[in-house]
Design a protein around this motif. Structure first.
Motif, PDB file in Angstrom:
ATOM      1  N   LEU A  57       0.835  -1.208   0.000  1.00 31.92           N
ATOM      2  CA  LEU A  57       0.000   0.000   0.000  1.00 31.92           C
ATOM      3  C   LEU A  57       0.861   1.245   0.000  1.00 31.92           C
ATOM      4  CD1 LEU A  57      -2.797  -0.464   2.682  1.00 31.92           C
ATOM      5  CD2 LEU A  57      -3.074  -0.410   0.205  1.00 31.92           C
ATOM      6  N   GLN A  58       0.494   2.210  -0.791  1.00 35.47           N
ATOM      7  CA  GLN A  58       1.306   3.418  -0.888  1.00 35.47           C
ATOM      8  C   GLN A  58       0.500   4.691  -0.738  1.00 35.47           C
ATOM      9  OE1 GLN A  58       4.839   4.209  -1.396  1.00 35.47           O
ATOM     10  NE2 GLN A  58       4.479   2.474  -0.076  1.00 35.47           N
ATOM     11  N   GLY A  59       1.057   5.666  -0.118  1.00 38.77           N
ATOM     12  CA  GLY A  59       0.389   6.961   0.077  1.00 38.77           C
ATOM     13  C   GLY A  59      -0.151   7.021   1.497  1.00 38.77           C
ATOM     14  N   ARG A  60       0.051   8.169   2.153  1.00 33.29           N
ATOM     15  CA  ARG A  60      -0.334   8.282   3.550  1.00 33.29           C
ATOM     16  C   ARG A  60      -1.842   8.139   3.735  1.00 33.29           C
ATOM     17  NH1 ARG A  60      -0.757  12.432   7.883  1.00 33.29           N
ATOM     18  NH2 ARG A  60      -1.504  13.779   6.229  1.00 33.29           N
ATOM     19  N   SER A  61      -2.614   8.828   2.880  1.00 33.38           N
ATOM     20  CA  SER A  61      -4.067   8.764   3.041  1.00 33.38           C
ATOM     21  C   SER A  61      -4.556   7.344   2.794  1.00 33.38           C
ATOM     22  CB  SER A  61      -4.747   9.749   2.101  1.00 33.38           C
ATOM     23  OG  SER A  61      -4.329   9.541   0.783  1.00 33.38           O
ATOM     24  N   MET A  62      -3.890   6.642   1.854  1.00 34.41           N
ATOM     25  CA  MET A  62      -4.275   5.266   1.555  1.00 34.41           C
ATOM     26  C   MET A  62      -4.049   4.394   2.783  1.00 34.41           C
ATOM     27  SD  MET A  62      -5.443   3.321  -0.831  1.00 34.41           S
ATOM     28  CE  MET A  62      -5.185   4.022  -2.457  1.00 34.41           C
ATOM     29  N   ASN A  63      -2.875   4.500   3.385  1.00 37.07           N
ATOM     30  CA  ASN A  63      -2.560   3.702   4.575  1.00 37.07           C
ATOM     31  C   ASN A  63      -3.488   4.027   5.735  1.00 37.07           C
ATOM     32  OD1 ASN A  63      -0.216   1.797   4.376  1.00 37.07           O
ATOM     33  ND2 ASN A  63       0.640   3.574   3.329  1.00 37.07           N
ATOM     34  N   ASP A  64      -3.725   5.323   5.951  1.00 32.39           N
ATOM     35  CA  ASP A  64      -4.614   5.745   7.048  1.00 32.39           C
ATOM     36  C   ASP A  64      -6.014   5.160   6.883  1.00 32.39           C
ATOM     37  OD1 ASP A  64      -2.637   7.200   8.128  1.00 32.39           O
ATOM     38  OD2 ASP A  64      -3.439   9.188   7.607  1.00 32.39           O
ATOM     39  N   ASN A  65      -6.583   5.368   5.691  1.00 33.19           N
ATOM     40  CA  ASN A  65      -7.956   4.925   5.470  1.00 33.19           C
ATOM     41  C   ASN A  65      -8.099   3.418   5.598  1.00 33.19           C
ATOM     42  OD1 ASN A  65      -8.535   7.546   5.035  1.00 33.19           O
ATOM     43  ND2 ASN A  65      -9.314   7.317   2.959  1.00 33.19           N
ATOM     44  N   VAL A  66      -7.127   2.699   5.022  1.00 34.23           N
ATOM     45  CA  VAL A  66      -7.198   1.238   5.082  1.00 34.23           C
ATOM     46  C   VAL A  66      -7.084   0.782   6.536  1.00 34.23           C
ATOM     47  CG1 VAL A  66      -5.938  -0.875   4.498  1.00 34.23           C
ATOM     48  CG2 VAL A  66      -6.423   0.823   2.730  1.00 34.23           C
ATOM     49  N   GLU A  67      -6.218   1.428   7.288  1.00 35.82           N
ATOM     50  CA  GLU A  67      -6.036   1.037   8.689  1.00 35.82           C
ATOM     51  C   GLU A  67      -7.335   1.251   9.486  1.00 35.82           C
ATOM     52  OE1 GLU A  67      -2.709   2.950  10.688  1.00 35.82           O
ATOM     53  OE2 GLU A  67      -3.713   2.480  12.593  1.00 35.82           O
ATOM     54  N   ILE A  68      -7.914   2.446   9.332  1.00 38.31           N
ATOM     55  CA  ILE A  68      -9.144   2.751  10.073  1.00 38.31           C
ATOM     56  C   ILE A  68     -10.255   1.784   9.689  1.00 38.31           C
ATOM     57  CG2 ILE A  68     -10.984   4.464  10.354  1.00 38.31           C
ATOM     58  CD1 ILE A  68      -8.771   6.606   9.923  1.00 38.31           C
ATOM     59  N   ALA A  69     -10.446   1.604   8.380  1.00 42.24           N
ATOM     60  CA  ALA A  69     -11.548   0.768   7.914  1.00 42.24           C
ATOM     61  C   ALA A  69     -11.332  -0.691   8.314  1.00 42.24           C
ATOM     62  CB  ALA A  69     -11.694   0.890   6.406  1.00 42.24           C
ATOM     63  N   HIS A  70     -10.094  -1.140   8.343  1.00 39.09           N
ATOM     64  CA  HIS A  70      -9.801  -2.521   8.720  1.00 39.09           C
ATOM     65  C   HIS A  70     -10.058  -2.725  10.210  1.00 39.09           C
ATOM     66  CE1 HIS A  70      -7.065  -6.036   9.597  1.00 39.09           C
ATOM     67  NE2 HIS A  70      -7.845  -6.506   8.640  1.00 39.09           N
ATOM     68  N   GLN A  71      -9.606  -1.749  10.987  1.00 38.99           N
ATOM     69  CA  GLN A  71      -9.789  -1.824  12.450  1.00 38.99           C
ATOM     70  C   GLN A  71     -11.244  -2.018  12.844  1.00 38.99           C
ATOM     71  OE1 GLN A  71      -8.304   1.717  14.317  1.00 38.99           O
ATOM     72  NE2 GLN A  71      -6.214   0.901  14.362  1.00 38.99           N
ATOM     73  N   ILE A  72     -12.131  -1.270  12.182  1.00 43.93           N
ATOM     74  CA  ILE A  72     -13.526  -1.355  12.603  1.00 43.93           C
ATOM     75  C   ILE A  72     -14.313  -2.331  11.740  1.00 43.93           C
ATOM     76  CG2 ILE A  72     -13.548   0.947  13.629  1.00 43.93           C
ATOM     77  CD1 ILE A  72     -14.874   2.002  11.206  1.00 43.93           C
ATOM     78  N   GLY A  73     -13.606  -3.123  10.968  1.00 43.51           N
ATOM     79  CA  GLY A  73     -14.250  -4.223  10.268  1.00 43.51           C
ATOM     80  C   GLY A  73     -14.930  -3.887   8.962  1.00 43.51           C
ATOM     81  N   TYR A  74     -14.643  -2.700   8.410  1.00 42.49           N
ATOM     82  CA  TYR A  74     -15.259  -2.355   7.133  1.00 42.49           C
ATOM     83  C   TYR A  74     -14.438  -2.804   5.939  1.00 42.49           C
ATOM     84  CZ  TYR A  74     -19.244   0.098   8.900  1.00 42.49           C
ATOM     85  OH  TYR A  74     -20.439   0.394   9.487  1.00 42.49           O
ATOM     86  N   LEU A  75     -13.181  -3.118   6.191  1.00 39.02           N
ATOM     87  CA  LEU A  75     -12.360  -3.736   5.146  1.00 39.02           C
ATOM     88  C   LEU A  75     -11.962  -5.081   5.712  1.00 39.02           C
ATOM     89  CD1 LEU A  75      -9.717  -1.251   3.699  1.00 39.02           C
ATOM     90  CD2 LEU A  75     -11.523  -2.436   2.467  1.00 39.02           C
ATOM     91  N   LYS A  76     -12.184  -6.108   4.932  1.00 37.52           N
ATOM     92  CA  LYS A  76     -11.855  -7.427   5.450  1.00 37.52           C
ATOM     93  C   LYS A  76     -10.709  -8.030   4.651  1.00 37.52           C
ATOM     94  CE  LYS A  76     -16.416  -8.172   7.331  1.00 37.52           C
ATOM     95  NZ  LYS A  76     -17.145  -7.005   6.735  1.00 37.52           N
ATOM     96  N   PHE A  77      -9.602  -8.289   5.322  1.00 42.23           N
ATOM     97  CA  PHE A  77      -8.488  -8.999   4.684  1.00 42.23           C
ATOM     98  C   PHE A  77      -7.585  -9.547   5.787  1.00 42.23           C
ATOM     99  CE2 PHE A  77      -7.319  -4.493   4.966  1.00 42.23           C
ATOM    100  CZ  PHE A  77      -6.084  -4.538   5.608  1.00 42.23           C
ATOM    101  N   ASN A  78      -6.793 -10.516   5.426  1.00 40.11           N
ATOM    102  CA  ASN A  78      -5.832 -11.067   6.360  1.00 40.11           C
ATOM    103  C   ASN A  78      -4.623 -10.131   6.394  1.00 40.11           C
ATOM    104  OD1 ASN A  78      -3.842 -12.466   7.656  1.00 40.11           O
ATOM    105  ND2 ASN A  78      -4.285 -14.429   6.626  1.00 40.11           N
ATOM    106  N   PRO A  79      -4.277  -9.605   7.571  1.00 43.00           N
ATOM    107  CA  PRO A  79      -3.189  -8.629   7.630  1.00 43.00           C
ATOM    108  C   PRO A  79      -1.887  -9.166   7.037  1.00 43.00           C
ATOM    109  CG  PRO A  79      -4.283  -8.812   9.753  1.00 43.00           C
ATOM    110  CD  PRO A  79      -4.881  -9.864   8.882  1.00 43.00           C
ATOM    111  N   LYS A  80      -1.761 -10.487   6.965  1.00 38.92           N
ATOM    112  CA  LYS A  80      -0.525 -11.076   6.415  1.00 38.92           C
ATOM    113  C   LYS A  80      -0.359 -10.769   4.931  1.00 38.92           C
ATOM    114  CE  LYS A  80       0.248 -14.858   9.631  1.00 38.92           C
ATOM    115  NZ  LYS A  80      -0.413 -16.141   9.929  1.00 38.92           N
ATOM    116  N   ILE A  81      -1.445 -10.363   4.309  1.00 35.76           N
ATOM    117  CA  ILE A  81      -1.365 -10.093   2.865  1.00 35.76           C
ATOM    118  C   ILE A  81      -0.556  -8.815   2.590  1.00 35.76           C
ATOM    119  CG2 ILE A  81      -3.412  -8.638   2.520  1.00 35.76           C
ATOM    120  CD1 ILE A  81      -4.101 -10.438   0.134  1.00 35.76           C
ATOM    121  N   LEU A  82      -0.457  -7.944   3.611  1.00 32.43           N
ATOM    122  CA  LEU A  82       0.269  -6.677   3.431  1.00 32.43           C
ATOM    123  C   LEU A  82       1.776  -6.899   3.530  1.00 32.43           C
ATOM    124  CD1 LEU A  82      -1.879  -4.262   5.611  1.00 32.43           C
ATOM    125  CD2 LEU A  82      -1.706  -4.269   3.128  1.00 32.43           C
TER     126      LEU A  82
END
Ligand SMILES: [Zn+2]
Length: 605
Positions: free
Chosen positions: A298-323
């Motif tokens: 993942l690249q770009g600060r806003s990209m990382n921030d948004n993905v982190e927030i959405a993943h934390q609260i369950g709106y993005l679903k993926f295995n963290p190992k994929i990163l």
């Protein structure tokens, strides 16, 4: 501290001529004397008016903010930012003007946010503290994004957020009761707002599209929409972003299928440019990465921030190992890599641009790479995107854009969707919002097509007040008044809000057009005579080495000005500086037909 920049002076005079807000008395008497028995229900029977003011979002795509005012109660929907227009060099963004609210802070009962996009939340850190830090209501994902944004802004007070969903109901003062309706868009957790007021029900759609098979989100509840329509809707305020596009919007899930085909046939690295805010799209990309066994970088600060927030609260679903991180990227074979970054609009500081110009710290384009532009071209960005594409193909990479394969579904309702919304809600009045005037008019056309009478379609400008009130027969009437509240630009620049005035902006324009020239004259404080030859520095005006003659003539001109004036007092020095500015400016214009900014500096020694 608030600085206003008038887009058009014409507008200003319109605002000046507008009548002052009407106060109640006259009709009130009538009600109380003739309908005494009905006075009990205060809200119903006073002749209070509901005032609806869109402070931003009727003349642009951006800085959305709407104010609803009834008696002593005010609620606000959205507080977004707008990215600068051409001719605003150095401005980061524009936020809504809150002058109207300044003396009404006590009335503000709450702020409701429709969804987490910048044009709906971006101004919160700048505004919320200035309007008394009222309680805010929004979906869970939106709350995560707003909190993040507020942490980044030191000026933002500790905010008070209540998370809502489609079952929530909130009362604001005695006038407003609000419910929420789930709608689809390009980010999960989008709500249309149902506002019950003493004069009728208002629906504010926020940004929406109708998607029967959304990605990682529930579909818009058409039954509920129809049910609300059955109960009676006074006013529909509806998203006009795609009102000039015929047909139905494509479902987010259909994009996956097209993307799937691309993933299936590519051997090298896949690099995708998208918006950090398009979380539904990003979910799909994670799903495909996992299906095709690719790791995600993942690249770009806003990209990382948004993905982190959405993943934390369950709106993005993926295995963290994929990163994977930088190290991981180096170790992974090309055909197992998916890079997701920002910059599909050719934005100058975004990830894609940095890769293409060779400025990215590890990623360099090479033959075998495939770059996918996963968002439609925002009007105005065509040229920068074309340049970006040229450089990508020059470096041997392949490109997919949505024009070549339908990898893009927009987030906004198109004409048939908009008509469906109007058919289901059957509003008495209709007000297109959230777009430029042209799109508002296109939406108004659709409203006519579904049978809403001309006089009940309000195509308003920013700040123009619409009023709704009960007539003596207790029927609600609406008018789009000529009253206009202040909506002049408030610009945010670096750390400052509103401290860039139109003068600063004009200076920047002059400099960006014809450059600047600094003239430094050293003056003997005793004799007032110039010492040596004046120094001249040119930036963005002419290249000095190639214009020695012009520079030399300018020097002599300055020397003559200093010689011919007395310079004993400070007033004299100011006079000399003014004379240099005027005479040199004139001289350079005659010689070059350009008007650089002339900055005179007089040093007395
Ligand atoms: Zn949006």
């Amino acid at each position: 501290m608030i600085t206003k920049y008038n887009k058009e002076t014409k507008r200003k005079s319109l605002a000046k001529n507008a009548r002052a807000p009407k106060k109640r008395p006259a009709q009130k008497k009538y009600y109380y004397s003739k309908n005494k028995n009905q006075v009990a229900n205060r809200n119903q029977k006073t002749n209070e008016k509901l005032r609806v003011m869109v402070l931003g979002g009727l003349e642009e795509v951006g800085r959305n903010m709407t104010v609803f005012e009834y008696g002593d109660d005010i609620i606000i929907v959205d507080m977004g930012l707008q990215f600068p227009e051409e001719g605003m060099p150095g401005i980061d963004y524009i936020i809504p003007n809150i002058s109207y609210l300044e003396d009404k802070i006590d009335k503000i009962k709450g702020v409701i946010i429709t969804h987490g996009h910048m044009d709906h939340i971006g101004a919160i850190p700048h505004i919320i503290g200035k309007i008394g830090n009222p309680a805010m209501f929004m979906g869970k994902l939106t709350a995560g994004l707003v909190k993040k944004r507020c942490v980044e802004h030191k000026s933002c007070p500790k905010i008070n957020i209540t998370e809502i969903d489609e079952r929530s109901k909130n009362k604001f003062g005695s006038a407003f009761e609000v419910e929420y309706l789930r709608v689809n868009h390009s980010i999960p957790d989008c709500f249309a707002i149902i506002i019950h007021t003493p004069v009728g029900t208002i629906i504010h759609t926020g940004d929406f599209k109708i998607d029967y098979s959304p990605v990682n989100d529930r579909p818009a509840d058409l039954n509920r929409i129809a049910q609300i329509g059955g109960e009676g809707v006074l006013l529909l305020m509806s998203d006009s972003t795609d009102a000039s596009h015929p047909g139905y919007q494509v479902s987010e899930s259909s994009i996956g299928d097209e993307m799937d085909k691309i993933f299936e046939n590519i051997d090298g690295r896949i690099i995708i440019g998208t918006f950090a805010s398009q979380l539904s799209r990003i979910q799909k990309l994670f799903d495909l990465a996992s299906k095709y066994n690719r790791k995600v970088y993942l690249q770009g600060r806003s990209m990382n921030d948004n993905v982190e927030i959405a993943h934390q609260i369950g709106y993005l679903k993926f295995n963290p190992k994929i990163l994977i991180n930088d190290q991981g990227l180096k170790k992974t074979p090309d055909n197992k890599i998916l890079i997701i970054g920002t910059g599909a609009q050719g934005e100058s500081n975004a990830f894609l641009q940095r890769v293409v110009s060779g400025e990215h710290r590890i990623i360099k384009l090479k033959k075998g790479d495939t770059v996918i532009f996963s968002s439609s071209v925002i009007p105005g960005n065509e040229r920068s995107i074309q340049t970006l594409k040229d450089s990508i193909t020059r470096q041997g990479a392949r490109i997919f854009h949505y024009e070549m394969m339908d990898v893009h579904a927009g987030g906004h309702a198109k004409q048939e969707d908009l008509k469906l919304m109007m058919r289901l809600l059957k509003p008495e009045y209709m007000m297109p919002i959230e777009a430029n005037h042209y799109m508002l008019e296109a939406h108004a056309d659709l409203a006519r097509q579904v049978g809403i009478p001309e006089e009940k379609i309000f195509v308003a400008d920013n700040g123009q007040v619409a009023e709704f009130y009960k007539n003596p027969r207790s029927e609600t009437r609406g008018i789009l008044t000529k009253e206009k509240v202040t909506t002049d630009y408030v610009m945010v620049d670096g750390l400052g809000v509103g401290d860039v005035s139109s003068i600063v902006l004009r200076d920047r324009q002059v400099m960006s057009e014809d450059g600047m020239i600094v003239v430094i004259a050293t003056i003997d404080s005793k004799t007032g005579e110039p010492i040596g030859n004046p120094d001249i520095i040119s930036r963005g005006f002419v290249y000095m080495k190639e214009n020695r003659e012009l520079i030399e003539e300018t020097r002599m001109k300055v020397k003559k000005i200093v010689k011919s004036s007395s310079s004993r007092t400070q007033a004299d020095v100011d006079h000399i500086k003014n004379k240099i500015r005027n005479d040199v400016g004139q001289f350079l214009f005659v010689k070059t037909k350009r008007r650089p900014m002339v900055l005179p500096v007089a040093i007395k020694v």
